[in-house]
Motif scaffolding. Structure first.
Motif, short mmCIF file in Angstrom:
data_model
loop_
_atom_site.label_atom_id
_atom_site.label_comp_id
_atom_site.label_asym_id
_atom_site.label_seq_id
_atom_site.Cartn_x
_atom_site.Cartn_y
_atom_site.Cartn_z
N GLN A 217 0.85 -1.16 -0.04
CA GLN A 217 -0.13 -0.13 0.05
C GLN A 217 0.86 1.24 0.00
O GLN A 217 0.58 2.13 -0.67
CB GLN A 217 -1.07 0.01 1.15
N GLN A 218 1.95 1.16 0.76
CA GLN A 218 2.73 2.53 0.88
C GLN A 218 3.47 2.74 -0.29
O GLN A 218 3.77 3.56 -0.76
CB GLN A 218 3.80 2.46 2.25
N GLN A 219 3.86 1.59 -0.92
CA GLN A 219 4.67 1.55 -2.37
C GLN A 219 3.80 2.09 -3.27
O GLN A 219 3.96 2.95 -4.34
CB GLN A 219 5.14 0.46 -2.63
N SER A 220 2.43 1.59 -3.37
CA SER A 220 1.62 2.17 -4.24
C SER A 220 1.22 3.48 -4.25
O SER A 220 0.75 4.13 -4.89
CB SER A 220 0.30 1.25 -4.42
N THR A 260 -6.62 -1.55 -4.57
CA THR A 260 -6.52 -2.95 -4.43
C THR A 260 -5.84 -3.25 -3.24
O THR A 260 -6.04 -4.06 -2.21
CB THR A 260 -6.14 -3.52 -5.65
N SER A 261 -4.34 -2.59 -3.11
CA SER A 261 -3.52 -2.79 -2.05
C SER A 261 -4.09 -2.35 -0.78
O SER A 261 -4.02 -2.88 0.36
CB SER A 261 -2.11 -2.44 -2.27
N ALA A 262 -4.71 -1.26 -0.68
CA ALA A 262 -5.23 -0.61 0.67
C ALA A 262 -6.23 -1.49 1.07
O ALA A 262 -6.47 -1.81 2.13
CB ALA A 262 -5.83 0.82 0.50
N CYS A 263 -7.34 -2.01 0.13
CA CYS A 263 -8.15 -2.90 0.71
C CYS A 263 -7.87 -4.10 1.33
O CYS A 263 -8.35 -4.65 2.24
CB CYS A 263 -9.23 -3.15 -0.64
N SER A 264 -6.64 -4.67 0.59
CA SER A 264 -6.19 -6.18 0.99
C SER A 264 -5.49 -5.85 2.45
O SER A 264 -5.54 -6.75 3.19
CB SER A 264 -5.17 -6.52 0.08
N ALA A 265 -4.91 -4.77 2.61
CA ALA A 265 -4.10 -4.42 3.66
C ALA A 265 -5.27 -4.23 4.98
O ALA A 265 -5.28 -4.93 6.05
CB ALA A 265 -3.40 -3.07 3.73
N ASN A 266 -6.50 -3.60 4.79
CA ASN A 266 -7.30 -3.14 5.79
C ASN A 266 -8.27 -4.27 5.81
O ASN A 266 -8.94 -4.50 7.00
CB ASN A 266 -7.94 -1.76 5.49
N ARG A 267 -8.40 -5.20 4.81
CA ARG A 267 -9.51 -6.17 5.16
C ARG A 267 -8.97 -7.18 6.23
O ARG A 267 -9.97 -7.44 7.12
CB ARG A 267 -9.50 -6.85 3.62
N ILE A 268 -7.80 -7.54 6.26
CA ILE A 268 -7.43 -8.50 7.21
C ILE A 268 -7.23 -8.08 8.56
O ILE A 268 -7.71 -8.27 9.65
CB ILE A 268 -5.89 -9.06 6.91
N ALA A 269 -6.70 -6.58 8.42
CA ALA A 269 -6.48 -5.80 9.82
C ALA A 269 -7.85 -5.43 10.44
O ALA A 269 -7.94 -5.45 11.75
CB ALA A 269 -5.75 -4.48 9.46
#
Length: 607
Positions: A217-220, A260-269
């Protein structure tokens, strides 16, 4: 060949373990950084957190006393006396009020600490950036580096202001509550510890899997910032070639990657908190059932009898015991995001600074620059220059000509040690440039780059950038020397006109004239002109050339020019092709050779 399932699992596990170690090291370093600069304020915060946590514990323990020593006796008394109860409640209110004040105090202090840490981090990052070599910037986009100053540092602020105090409070609460629970009931404590262990394991398991997503997410986000920065600086080119739709499609693609990356990161968290909340509720029910059983059973060595007040107090303590795990899980997003941001911040702070092994200081430089068998490549596997030999005398004008990619600008960058040689030697007044201090070497030169860069400030400030101690009159004299005085005086405030957005209110030629005046005010023995008049029209160029000739008098001047008419009077013209010197001599000598220079000058053929 496809990797076996167990092999992929082992690789994934190793990756998680490595990421976990990196995360711990990063968070440990971040904590050490905070402690280094704010240890006394942090001690005050710790004391306030301790008091706030203990006052909360006191209120839970008081439930036992309230029920067993006051409510039950008062309900059984014929003439209940409420004075002692009122006095006790008043004392409890004072204690809780003091705890509330301490809680408010440490939250305010954490804001001060977090903002101070942001200030220091940005300062440290900027100072390191100013000491980095040009190769570092060649390999990274400006938007990516800007993201370190904004998004990554701000993610650390969020963690410090909220999560760090929460961790302190959680540790104190867990230790104090666990001790109190042991005193009240060992069997119920075992049940509570079992459920808390499950919550910790679940939190750690989910946290490991979300960490890589937060890094992506940070890289994106950095790529989005980099693309926006490119589009802002190149907006004129975008519009000239009607590239608006393509730019929007490109932005949509990388913006979708960020989503997409933000959703993936926050979905689990975001799963962590509800899972832990439900586990906490399950633990509460189990303790209520076990506690009720013990309260209703007869006392024994294995199952001691519990009073009603003890059971209610323990249920309150159980909430205090499991609540820290739930609270930490609430902060897992900011902690994981901050740990990734901290990695990027510390990566920039740890970048290898520009090395300067030169110790010789130039006291009275003459400007005698010689190249001796110089080899160079920006990377070890791709050589750019081959065996460059150039001998100059102070005051000479040296011109470099050749096609794009011939190596002209590269030679210029080697004179002032923007890059280090791979072979051969460059001597300045007979001294190898590697032995000369970079600061001393660069102060003896002025460069007018092809890409003009002006800074926010007045015209006078931008000219004075060449020599900060120059007087106003010296700056004006430099402008008159290069022919910039006339147009500057026609500006709204003359020399006091404020320039913004890289001098966007000036024409390209006017911006370049100011850059030439900046070089003139430095008054160095060596002058480097990299297409210095490329953005000036032919008429203006003729007017400026006289001033340029006066500026070059008595100075060793290196000139890169595509318009060969501007280098006819050069003492040496060096013709380059793919990093090699093909021809070298004066204008007339090279014309007589009827070689590459002749072709460039006449546009003809050898026939």
């Amino acid at each position: 060949m496809r990797q076996p399932a167990f092999g992929r699992a082992q690789c994934a596990q190793a990756g998680f373990q490595r990421a976990s170690r990196e995360q711990k090291d990063t968070l440990r370093r971040m904590t050490a950084f905070v402690w280094l600069h704010y240890r006394w304020l942090m001690l005050v915060v710790l004391v306030c957190v301790l008091v706030a946590s203990l006052t909360s514990l006191v209120s839970s323990l008081f439930t036992r006393t309230l029920i067993d020593d006051y409510i039950i006796p008062l309900t059984q008394a014929d003439n209940p006396e409420y004075a002692s109860l009122a006095q006790t409640l008043f004392m409890l209110a004072l204690i809780l009020l003091f705890g509330t004040v301490c809680s408010y105090a440490y939250n305010r202090l954490m804001i001060t600490i977090s903002q101070g840490i942001m200030l220091r981090l940005r300062k440290a990052v900027f100072e390191r950036m100013e000491h980095l070599p040009l190769t570092y910037f060649d390999q990274r986009s400006h938007g990516d580096m800007m993201s370190v100053y904004t998004n990554d540092v701000d993610s650390l602020r969020q963690m410090i202001s909220t999560a760090m105090a929460q961790v302190f409070s959680s540790i104190i609460t867990i230790v104090a509550t666990f001790t109190s629970m042991l005193v009240l009931s060992i069997p119920l404590t075992l049940v509570s510890v079992l459920m808390a262990t499950v919550m910790v394991v679940v939190t750690g398991w989910l946290g490991k899997r979300s960490r890589n997503y937060f890094r992506t997410q940070q890289q994106s986000l950095a790529r989005v910032n980099g693309f926006i920065e490119e589009m802002m600086t190149g907006q004129k080119v975008v519009k000239v070639f009607c590239h608006e739709q393509q730019a929007m499609h490109q932005f949509e693609a990388i913006n979708e990657q960020l989503r997409t990356s933000a959703c993936s990161a926050n979905r689990i968290a975001n799963i962590v908190m509800p899972v832990n909340g439900n586990l906490g509720n399950l633990g509460y029910v189990l303790i209520a059932v076990v506690g009720a059983t013990l309260a209703l059973s007869h006392s024994s060595s294995l199952f001691p009898h519990l009073t009603l007040g003890t059971l209610v107090a323990f249920l309150q303590l159980n909430k205090s015991f499991t609540q820290p795990v739930t609270q930490v899980s609430q902060q897992i997003n900011s902690v994981l995001n901050a740990s990734v941001g901290a990695e990027r911040v510390f990566a920039l702070m740890d970048a290898q600074p520009e090395v300067d092994e030169g110790t010789t200081m130039l006291t009275a430089p003459k400007g005698d620059v010689d190249f001796q068998q110089v080899d160079f490549g920006y990377t070890a596997d791709k050589q750019i220059l081959f065996g460059i030999n150039i001998n100059t005398s102070p005051g000479q004008k040296i011109a470099f000509v050749g096609g794009t990619g011939a190596g002209k600008t590269t030679i210029i960058n080697l004179i002032n040690r923007f890059y280090e040689l791979q072979g051969g030697e460059i001597r300045y007044d007979g001294i190898p440039v590697s032995d000369i201090s970079k600061a001393s070497l660069r102060r003896s030169m002025s460069i007018v780059p092809q890409e003009t860069r002006l800074f926010t400030g007045t015209v006078l400030d931008n000219i004075r950038y060449g020599r900060l101690e120059a007087t106003d009159e010296e700056c004006r004299q430099a402008a008159r020397l290069v022919g910039a005085d006339d147009f500057i005086r026609r500006l709204g405030q003359g020399y006091d006109t404020l320039l913004q957005a890289d001098g966007g209110n000036l024409s390209q030629g006017e911006r370049q004239l100011i850059a030439i005046a900046r070089a003139a005010v430095a008054n160095p023995p060596v002058l480097i002109l990299d297409e210095a008049t490329s953005s000036i029209d032919t008429r203006t160029e003729r007017l400026v050339q006289q001033g340029m000739d006066r500026l070059m008098q008595g100075r060793t001047t290196f000139v890169i020019a595509h318009r060969l008419s501007t280098v006819r009077n050069a003492d040496q013209i060096i013709v380059l092709d793919h990093g090699r010197i093909l021809e070298q001599g004066t204008h007339d000598e090279l014309l007589r050779l009827r070689g590459r220079y002749y072709l460039l000058y006449t546009g003809g053929t050898n026939n």
